[in-house]
Design a protein around this motif. Structure first.
Motif, short mmCIF file in Angstrom:
data_model
loop_
_atom_site.label_atom_id
_atom_site.label_comp_id
_atom_site.label_asym_id
_atom_site.label_seq_id
_atom_site.Cartn_x
_atom_site.Cartn_y
_atom_site.Cartn_z
N ARG A 76 0.82 -1.22 0.00
CA ARG A 76 0.00 0.00 0.00
C ARG A 76 0.85 1.27 0.00
O ARG A 76 0.32 2.38 0.03
CB ARG A 76 -0.92 -0.01 1.22
N MET A 77 2.18 1.11 -0.05
CA MET A 77 3.06 2.28 -0.02
C MET A 77 2.90 3.14 -1.27
O MET A 77 2.66 2.63 -2.37
CB MET A 77 4.52 1.84 0.09
N HIS A 78 3.07 4.44 -1.09
CA HIS A 78 3.02 5.38 -2.20
C HIS A 78 4.21 5.15 -3.14
O HIS A 78 5.32 4.88 -2.67
CB HIS A 78 3.09 6.82 -1.68
N GLN A 79 3.96 5.28 -4.43
CA GLN A 79 5.02 5.11 -5.41
C GLN A 79 5.26 6.42 -6.16
O GLN A 79 4.33 7.10 -6.57
CB GLN A 79 4.65 4.01 -6.40
N TYR A 80 6.54 6.74 -6.31
CA TYR A 80 7.02 7.91 -7.06
C TYR A 80 7.47 7.35 -8.40
O TYR A 80 8.40 6.54 -8.46
CB TYR A 80 8.16 8.51 -6.26
N ILE A 81 6.78 7.72 -9.48
CA ILE A 81 6.91 7.02 -10.76
C ILE A 81 7.41 7.96 -11.87
O ILE A 81 6.94 9.09 -12.00
CB ILE A 81 5.56 6.41 -11.17
N LEU A 82 8.32 7.43 -12.68
CA LEU A 82 8.76 8.07 -13.91
C LEU A 82 8.37 7.16 -15.06
O LEU A 82 8.72 5.97 -15.04
CB LEU A 82 10.28 8.28 -13.90
N GLU A 83 7.65 7.70 -16.03
CA GLU A 83 7.32 6.95 -17.24
C GLU A 83 7.95 7.65 -18.43
O GLU A 83 7.85 8.87 -18.56
CB GLU A 83 5.81 6.88 -17.46
N VAL A 84 8.60 6.86 -19.29
CA VAL A 84 9.10 7.34 -20.57
C VAL A 84 8.07 6.87 -21.60
O VAL A 84 7.81 5.67 -21.70
CB VAL A 84 10.50 6.79 -20.89
N ARG A 85 7.49 7.81 -22.34
CA ARG A 85 6.37 7.48 -23.21
C ARG A 85 6.63 7.85 -24.66
O ARG A 85 7.31 8.81 -24.96
CB ARG A 85 5.11 8.21 -22.76
N SER A 86 6.00 7.06 -25.52
CA SER A 86 5.90 7.38 -26.94
C SER A 86 4.41 7.43 -27.22
O SER A 86 3.75 6.39 -27.28
CB SER A 86 6.59 6.32 -27.80
N GLU A 120 7.79 11.95 -24.48
CA GLU A 120 7.70 12.70 -23.22
C GLU A 120 8.07 11.85 -22.02
O GLU A 120 8.09 10.62 -22.09
CB GLU A 120 6.28 13.25 -23.02
N LEU A 121 8.33 12.55 -20.92
CA LEU A 121 8.48 11.94 -19.60
C LEU A 121 7.27 12.36 -18.79
O LEU A 121 6.83 13.51 -18.87
CB LEU A 121 9.74 12.43 -18.90
N ARG A 122 6.75 11.44 -17.99
CA ARG A 122 5.69 11.78 -17.03
C ARG A 122 6.15 11.37 -15.65
O ARG A 122 6.60 10.24 -15.44
CB ARG A 122 4.39 11.05 -17.36
N ILE A 123 6.00 12.28 -14.70
CA ILE A 123 6.40 12.02 -13.32
C ILE A 123 5.18 12.26 -12.44
O ILE A 123 4.53 13.30 -12.55
CB ILE A 123 7.56 12.94 -12.88
N ASP A 161 17.67 7.96 -10.49
CA ASP A 161 18.15 8.20 -11.85
C ASP A 161 17.62 7.13 -12.78
O ASP A 161 17.36 5.99 -12.36
CB ASP A 161 19.68 8.16 -11.88
N CYS A 162 17.48 7.49 -14.05
CA CYS A 162 17.00 6.54 -15.05
C CYS A 162 17.73 6.79 -16.36
O CYS A 162 17.81 7.93 -16.82
CB CYS A 162 15.49 6.73 -15.25
N LYS A 163 18.28 5.72 -16.93
CA LYS A 163 18.89 5.82 -18.27
C LYS A 163 17.76 5.84 -19.29
O LYS A 163 16.87 5.00 -19.25
CB LYS A 163 19.83 4.64 -18.52
N LEU A 164 17.80 6.80 -20.16
CA LEU A 164 16.75 6.92 -21.17
C LEU A 164 16.96 5.89 -22.28
O LEU A 164 18.10 5.55 -22.61
CB LEU A 164 16.73 8.34 -21.74
N PRO A 165 15.89 5.38 -22.85
CA PRO A 165 16.03 4.36 -23.90
C PRO A 165 16.60 4.95 -25.19
O PRO A 165 16.51 6.15 -25.44
CB PRO A 165 14.58 3.89 -24.11
#
Length: 117
Positions: A45-55, A92-95, A82-86
């Motif tokens: 149930r913990m909160h998640q801090y999310i980064l999505e790399v989208r097309s 776009e990035l969504r946070i 940190d996240c290595k970009l594909p």
């Protein structure tokens, strides 16, 4: 991002969106300040801090951390990852933050995104 909150009746924070053309490097760091008056102890149930790399609407890559693991009751903590970009093109990035079912509020402030090589 200005101060945001996720709590029992809010599943997601408002997403911060960064267009791909604003990013020239190969890595990004997402960072924000988090405050939980009472942290969530149930890992599912913990909160998640999310980064999505989208097309478009497709998620190409996603990374997250469970922020409650790093919080102390009533204290503000700066959390980053940190996240290595594909290599493949993305738009776009969504946070954002996701409340995975906790009844405890989480406050988010001072979101920053840095790109680097």
């Amino acid at each position: 991002m200005k101060t945001a909150c996720v709590y029992s009746t809010t599943a997601y924070s408002i997403a911060s969106v960064i267009p791909a053309q604003n990013i020239q490097e190969h890595w990004v760091r997402v960072q924000a300040d988090f405050l939980a008056p009472h942290k969530e102890w149930d890992v599912w149930r913990m909160h998640q801090y999310i980064l999505e790399v989208r097309s478009g609407e497709s998620v190409i890559k996603s990374r997250f951390v469970r922020v409650d693991r790093m919080l102390d009751d009533g204290k503000t903590h700066t959390i980053f990852f940190d996240c290595k970009l594909p290599e493949e093109p993305f738009t776009e990035l969504r946070i954002f933050c996701w409340n995975a079912g906790s009844d405890k509020p989480l406050y988010i402030d001072n979101l920053h995104v840095f790109s680097f090589d």
